[in-house]
Every structure is written in structure tokens, then in C-alpha cells.
Scaffold this motif. Structure first.
Motif, PDB file in Angstrom:
ATOM      1  N   SER A 182       0.893  -1.283  -0.054  1.00 31.70           N
ATOM      2  CA  SER A 182      -0.068   0.088   0.094  1.00 31.70           C
ATOM      3  C   SER A 182       0.972   1.177  -0.116  1.00 31.70           C
ATOM      4  CB  SER A 182      -0.958   0.049   1.130  1.00 31.70           C
ATOM      5  OG  SER A 182      -1.564   1.358   1.303  1.00 31.70           O
ATOM      6  N   PRO A 183       0.405   2.277  -0.662  1.00 25.52           N
ATOM      7  CA  PRO A 183       1.212   3.532  -0.810  1.00 25.52           C
ATOM      8  C   PRO A 183       1.537   3.801   0.711  1.00 25.52           C
ATOM      9  CG  PRO A 183      -0.560   3.536  -2.292  1.00 25.52           C
ATOM     10  CD  PRO A 183      -0.751   2.511  -1.570  1.00 25.52           C
ATOM     11  N   LEU A 184       0.623   3.624   1.906  1.00 23.80           N
ATOM     12  CA  LEU A 184       0.634   4.037   3.231  1.00 23.80           C
ATOM     13  C   LEU A 184       1.599   3.154   4.087  1.00 23.80           C
ATOM     14  CD1 LEU A 184      -2.585   5.656   4.277  1.00 23.80           C
ATOM     15  CD2 LEU A 184      -0.720   6.774   3.383  1.00 23.80           C
ATOM     16  N   GLY A 185       2.091   1.946   3.386  1.00 21.93           N
ATOM     17  CA  GLY A 185       3.086   1.004   4.155  1.00 21.93           C
ATOM     18  C   GLY A 185       2.248   0.302   5.140  1.00 21.93           C
ATOM     19  N   ASP A 186       3.075   0.113   6.120  1.00 19.52           N
ATOM     20  CA  ASP A 186       2.820  -0.707   7.444  1.00 19.52           C
ATOM     21  C   ASP A 186       2.137   0.105   8.602  1.00 19.52           C
ATOM     22  OD1 ASP A 186       3.976  -2.800   6.102  1.00 19.52           O
ATOM     23  OD2 ASP A 186       5.493  -3.190   7.277  1.00 19.52           O
ATOM     24  N   ARG A 187       2.380   1.347   8.606  1.00 18.60           N
ATOM     25  CA  ARG A 187       1.802   2.046   9.811  1.00 18.60           C
ATOM     26  C   ARG A 187       1.549   3.638   9.244  1.00 18.60           C
ATOM     27  NH1 ARG A 187       2.752  -2.292  11.035  1.00 18.60           N
ATOM     28  NH2 ARG A 187       3.790  -3.407  12.682  1.00 18.60           N
ATOM     29  N   TRP A 188       0.546   3.983   9.991  1.00 21.37           N
ATOM     30  CA  TRP A 188       0.101   5.547  10.071  1.00 21.37           C
ATOM     31  C   TRP A 188       0.075   6.093  11.411  1.00 21.37           C
ATOM     32  CZ3 TRP A 188      -1.057   9.471   6.830  1.00 21.37           C
ATOM     33  CH2 TRP A 188      -1.869  10.370   7.456  1.00 21.37           C
ATOM     34  N   ILE A 189       0.890   7.376  11.363  1.00 21.69           N
ATOM     35  CA  ILE A 189       0.943   8.250  12.707  1.00 21.69           C
ATOM     36  C   ILE A 189       0.580   9.301  12.264  1.00 21.69           C
ATOM     37  CG2 ILE A 189       2.393   8.862  14.349  1.00 21.69           C
ATOM     38  CD1 ILE A 189       4.421   6.666  13.694  1.00 21.69           C
ATOM     39  N   HIS A 202       4.058   7.710   7.533  1.00 25.37           N
ATOM     40  CA  HIS A 202       3.558   6.344   7.081  1.00 25.37           C
ATOM     41  C   HIS A 202       4.584   5.912   6.214  1.00 25.37           C
ATOM     42  CE1 HIS A 202       2.875   7.261   2.766  1.00 25.37           C
ATOM     43  NE2 HIS A 202       2.533   8.771   3.099  1.00 25.37           N
ATOM     44  N   GLY A 203       4.647   4.544   5.933  1.00 30.52           N
ATOM     45  CA  GLY A 203       5.592   4.043   5.418  1.00 30.52           C
ATOM     46  C   GLY A 203       5.239   3.986   3.719  1.00 30.52           C
ATOM     47  N   THR A 204       6.203   3.239   3.036  1.00 28.19           N
ATOM     48  CA  THR A 204       6.089   3.356   1.464  1.00 28.19           C
ATOM     49  C   THR A 204       6.878   2.201   1.019  1.00 28.19           C
ATOM     50  OG1 THR A 204       6.533   4.307  -0.455  1.00 28.19           O
ATOM     51  CG2 THR A 204       8.135   5.094   1.405  1.00 28.19           C
ATOM     52  N   ASN A 223       9.423   1.304   5.559  1.00 30.87           N
ATOM     53  CA  ASN A 223       8.611   0.531   6.352  1.00 30.87           C
ATOM     54  C   ASN A 223       9.283   0.216   7.566  1.00 30.87           C
ATOM     55  OD1 ASN A 223       5.901   0.471   5.193  1.00 30.87           O
ATOM     56  ND2 ASN A 223       6.838  -0.873   3.603  1.00 30.87           N
ATOM     57  N   PRO A 224      10.362  -0.338   7.660  1.00 33.91           N
ATOM     58  CA  PRO A 224      10.998  -0.739   9.009  1.00 33.91           C
ATOM     59  C   PRO A 224      11.288   0.314   9.911  1.00 33.91           C
ATOM     60  CG  PRO A 224      12.367  -1.699   7.027  1.00 33.91           C
ATOM     61  CD  PRO A 224      11.177  -0.838   6.534  1.00 33.91           C
ATOM     62  N   ASP A 225      11.429   1.619   9.373  1.00 35.45           N
ATOM     63  CA  ASP A 225      11.563   2.913  10.010  1.00 35.45           C
ATOM     64  C   ASP A 225      10.310   3.304  10.675  1.00 35.45           C
ATOM     65  OD1 ASP A 225      14.438   2.873   9.552  1.00 35.45           O
ATOM     66  OD2 ASP A 225      14.155   4.469   7.775  1.00 35.45           O
ATOM     67  N   VAL A 226       9.326   3.326  10.006  1.00 34.49           N
ATOM     68  CA  VAL A 226       7.952   3.629  10.504  1.00 34.49           C
ATOM     69  C   VAL A 226       7.602   2.479  11.539  1.00 34.49           C
ATOM     70  CG1 VAL A 226       6.412   2.644   8.950  1.00 34.49           C
ATOM     71  CG2 VAL A 226       5.694   4.708   9.862  1.00 34.49           C
ATOM     72  N   ARG A 227       7.746   1.557  11.676  1.00 29.49           N
ATOM     73  CA  ARG A 227       7.447   0.452  12.547  1.00 29.49           C
ATOM     74  C   ARG A 227       8.273   0.739  13.738  1.00 29.49           C
ATOM     75  NH1 ARG A 227       7.278  -3.511   8.478  1.00 29.49           N
ATOM     76  NH2 ARG A 227       9.545  -4.075   8.541  1.00 29.49           N
ATOM     77  N   MET A 228       9.426   1.154  13.428  1.00 27.11           N
ATOM     78  CA  MET A 228      10.305   1.714  15.004  1.00 27.11           C
ATOM     79  C   MET A 228       9.658   2.838  15.373  1.00 27.11           C
ATOM     80  SD  MET A 228      12.656  -0.478  15.713  1.00 27.11           S
ATOM     81  CE  MET A 228      13.505   0.643  16.810  1.00 27.11           C
TER      82      MET A 228
END
Length: 243
Positions: A182-189, A202-204, A223-228
Motif C-alpha cells: 500500500s502507498p501508506l505502507g505498514d503504519r500510519w501516525i 507513514h511507510g512506503t 517501512n522498517p523505520d516507521v515500524r520503529m
């Protein structure tokens, strides 16, 4: 004569035997009654002692419990309720937003993370810094808003947090399903909204765009960064965006 005497002796013996049997029965019954009375008395005494001991323990426990401070509790509940209210975005359904999450999860509870960390976004450096008090504990490269869709600057707070968000394109209206691609990746903040538009981290899946000005105002991350980052912030965490 001898026969009459023998009959008298036999009768006496029978009477003695009969009397002995009756006496034995009386003694046996008396012993059983005494034992039963003793057991009932002991049982009653044990129940009374147990009741007194239980009452003593309950009184001791109650006396050792601190008195509830109702005023403080009500104040904390009111403050948290107000904070939760301020952190929940209400979107006017009659107006179609340019950019919004197609699926918005219920906000996570306000937790201690929000008070311990702060996020600083440096648009010119294309980086996000996470502070614990005055110390930088993490730094991540980002992509920022392109011309005409610049990322807003100022001081904000995290308003929404969601795993695997879905996204509707702000121009075409196409909805992209949630997932790693998804264009928003794994997480949304999310940390900014005007009631119609929303902006956040958000991730990408397109990691090659990191470090550029390409988004519709959001801050894209690997994505790994936004998860952190998701683990390092909470609802209410301060987000400062500067040029």
C-alpha cells in the motif's frame, strides 16, 4: 424339694443376666450421647473461633487500606477524557476530503510514551529526530511534501495511530487496500488535520523516493523505520515540524 430349689436359682441367674444386659445398654447409650454432645460442642467452638479470626483479618485489612482520594481520581479521569476528546478527529462526512484514510482504527489509549518522547521533523534535512527529554535516541530519513502540497510547519500532537492503513488517492479517488504494498505502507501516525485533510508519517514500498519532496504533504518513511517510530510514540506525543 431339690428341683424347686434349682428352679429358684435359675430364675435368680436369669434376672441377674437380664439386669446386667440392661445396665450395659444404659452405659453404652450414655457414652454415645456424651460423645455426640462433645463433638457438637467442639464443632460449635471451632466455627466461632474461625468467624472471630476472619473478622479480625478483615478489620486489619480494612484498617491498612489507604483512603481513596476521590477528588484526585475525578480530576485525572476528567483530564484524560478531555485529552482523548481533543485527540479524536471528527470528519464531516458531507465533505469529501482531499486526502484521508479509507479505514481509521480506534485511537490507541494515551500512554506514558507520549510524555517521554518528542518528534522533530527537519524538512530541509529530510530527516525525523526522536527525542527522549533532551537526547536524540533515533533519526530517520523521510520524503516530504512537494510544491503545492507542502508539509505544514508548527507544533502538533499525534492524533491517530493505525496498523496497515488503507488509502484513497486525493485526486483520482482510487482506494488502495491495506498491506505492505500500500502507498501508506505498514503504519500510519497522523498528527495534523483541518477536518478534511490529514497528514502524518507513514511507510512506503518505494524506498527510492526517501529524501525527496514528492508527497501530498505526508512524511514518507521506509517501512522498517516507521515500524520503529510507531513503538517510540503514542497519542499525544508532540511533533514539531520546521523548515
Amino acid at each position: 424339694m431339690t428341683m424347686g430349689r434349682n428352679e429358684s436359682v435359675a430364675r435368680i441367674v436369669m434376672l441377674l443376666c437380664f439386669g446386667t444386659a440392661i445396665l450395659s445398654l444404659a452405659v453404652h447409650w450414655h457414652m454415645i450421647a456424651g460423645k455426640r454432645q462433645f463433638e457438637e460442642s467442639a464443632s460449635t467452638r471451632l466455627r466461632r473461633d474461625a468467624t472471630m479470626a476472619s473478622g479480625a483479618v478483615s478489620a486489619s485489612a480494612l484498617s491498612s487500606m489507604p483512603a481513596a482520594k476521590s477528588g484526585k481520581v475525578e480530576k485525572n479521569v476528567t483530564r484524560e477524557a478531555q485529552l482523548a476528546k481533543n485527540n479524536w478527529l471528527v470528519v464531516d462526512q458531507a465533505k469529501k476530503p482531499k486526502f484521508f484514510l479509507a479505514q481509521i482504527a480506534q485511537p490507541k489509549s494515551v500512554n506514558s510514551v507520549a510524555g517521554k518522547s518528542q518528534v522533530v521533523v527537519d524538512l530541509s534535512d529530510r530527516r525525523t529526530y526522536v527525542y527522549a527529554q533532551d537526547e536524540v535516541i533515533a533519526s530517520y530519513p523521510i520524503a516530504v511534501g512537494k510544491k503545492g502540497w507542502e508539509t505544514p510547519t508548527g507544533s502538533f500532537q499525534v492524533m491517530h495511530m493505525q496498523y496497515y492503513p488503507a488509502w484513497r488517492h486525493p485526486i483520482t479517488g482510487k482506494v488502495f487496500a491495506a498491506g505492505t504494498d500500500s502507498p501508506l505502507g505498514d503504519r500510519w501516525i497522523g498528527f495534523w488535520s483541518d477536518g478534511r485533510n490529514q497528514i502524518g508519517f507513514h511507510g512506503t514500498p518505494d524506498v527510492e523516493v526517501i529524501g525527496t519532496a514528492i508527497s501530498h504533504g505526508c512524511l514518507r518513511m521506509r517501512n522498517p523505520d516507521v515500524r520503529m517510530l510507531y513503538k517510540q510514540v503514542g497519542l499525544g506525543t508532540t511533533v514539531i515540524v520546521r523548515e
